[in-house]
Design a protein around this motif. Structure first.
Motif, PDB file in Angstrom:
ATOM      1  N   UNK A   1    -116.682  32.838  44.134  1.00  0.00           N
ATOM      2  CA  UNK A   1    -117.317  34.113  44.433  1.00  0.00           C
ATOM      3  C   UNK A   1    -116.994  34.672  45.801  1.00  0.00           C
ATOM      4  N   UNK A   2    -115.898  34.203  46.413  1.00  0.00           N
ATOM      5  CA  UNK A   2    -115.531  34.680  47.748  1.00  0.00           C
ATOM      6  C   UNK A   2    -114.908  36.068  47.687  1.00  0.00           C
ATOM      7  N   UNK A   3    -114.094  36.286  46.669  1.00  0.00           N
ATOM      8  CA  UNK A   3    -113.451  37.584  46.432  1.00  0.00           C
ATOM      9  C   UNK A   3    -113.575  37.868  44.945  1.00  0.00           C
ATOM     10  N   UNK A   4    -113.865  39.106  44.605  1.00  0.00           N
ATOM     11  CA  UNK A   4    -114.078  39.459  43.205  1.00  0.00           C
ATOM     12  C   UNK A   4    -112.986  40.403  42.707  1.00  0.00           C
ATOM     13  N   UNK A   5    -112.812  40.418  41.386  1.00  0.00           N
ATOM     14  CA  UNK A   5    -111.859  41.337  40.785  1.00  0.00           C
ATOM     15  C   UNK A   5    -112.397  42.757  40.766  1.00  0.00           C
ATOM     16  N   UNK A   6    -111.623  43.660  40.175  1.00  0.00           N
ATOM     17  CA  UNK A   6    -112.018  45.075  40.182  1.00  0.00           C
ATOM     18  C   UNK A   6    -112.832  45.485  38.957  1.00  0.00           C
ATOM     19  N   UNK A   7    -113.156  44.533  38.090  1.00  0.00           N
ATOM     20  CA  UNK A   7    -113.947  44.849  36.900  1.00  0.00           C
ATOM     21  C   UNK A   7    -113.117  45.234  35.699  1.00  0.00           C
ATOM     22  N   UNK A   8    -111.820  45.476  35.914  1.00  0.00           N
ATOM     23  CA  UNK A   8    -110.918  45.838  34.814  1.00  0.00           C
ATOM     24  C   UNK A   8    -109.955  44.714  34.482  1.00  0.00           C
ATOM     25  N   UNK A   9    -110.268  43.522  34.935  1.00  0.00           N
ATOM     26  CA  UNK A   9    -109.408  42.377  34.658  1.00  0.00           C
ATOM     27  C   UNK A   9    -108.304  42.183  35.677  1.00  0.00           C
ATOM     28  N   UNK A  10    -108.292  42.995  36.732  1.00  0.00           N
ATOM     29  CA  UNK A  10    -107.262  42.890  37.767  1.00  0.00           C
ATOM     30  C   UNK A  10    -107.870  42.424  39.084  1.00  0.00           C
TER      31      UNK A  10
END
Length: 198
Positions: free
Chosen positions: A90-99
């Motif tokens: 959970x340090x860095x998250x994706x953009x919500x679109x799978x990228x």
């Protein structure tokens, strides 16, 4: 192979030379094959993922997770293992679109957010207002921006000042579970620093 600070061609006299040297000695940060460090270059999301994972001592996990990708756009990327570990923690998250957008640059507000997550403060900070003000305020409170030249949260975070930010981070006590029981739940408090754990 890391290029240590003593051999960097472009860090002598830099405001962040000491932080760069300390982190290089710890193997957290490295220069380029041409012997430079490029302290004015803005860091990418992939680079931040690696810095955070190495700071937490999770490099072995990155090696194990090199073969699979959690995101559509990290297949074959040099930092795929570090990205996978950073995302799982959970340090860095994706953009919500799978990228993940590994090569997008990072600003100071984003860098502070990632560092505070690594320190265990996400749950605390999320209750303290809206992003990015809540994260910037907490970073200032913990003095994570100490010795960093003035900036705005939307400025691109350059490698020299990110080295100072990371050095400040690994010297800050982590926010960890200090007590746990079935009746009263979980209690948090300050634990060891990343530097001590390393």
């Amino acid at each position: 192979t890391p290029v240590f600070a003593a051999s960097y061609s472009d860090t002598q006299g830099n405001d962040y030379e000491a932080a760069i040297e300390h982190l290089s000695g710890l193997g957290v940060i490295a220069g380029y094959e041409d012997g430079s460090f490029k302290p004015e270059k803005v860091v990418t999301r992939a680079e931040m993922a690696k810095l955070l994972v190495v700071s937490l001592g999770l490099e072995q996990g990155a090696s194990i997770l090199e073969g699979t990708s959690m995101f559509n756009d990290t297949v074959g990327h040099w930092a795929i293992g570090f990205i996978n570990v950073a995302a799982q923690y959970g340090l860095i998250k994706g953009d919500g679109d799978g990228n993940f957008r590994p090569d997008d640059t990072v600003n100071y507000a984003e860098a502070a957010t990632m560092c505070l997550r690594a320190l265990g403060y996400e749950r605390v900070v999320e209750k303290a207002g809206q992003w990015p003000t809540n994260y910037l305020n907490k970073a200032n409170e913990l003095r994570l921006f100490e010795d960093i030249a003035s900036f705005t949260g939307t400025d691109g975070a350059v490698r020299g000042s990110v080295a100072q930010l990371m050095w400040n981070m690994i010297n800050e006590q982590m926010w960890v579970i200090t007590q746990e029981n079935e009746k009263d739940g979980v209690y948090y408090g300050k634990g060891d620093t990343m530097l001590k754990l390393k």
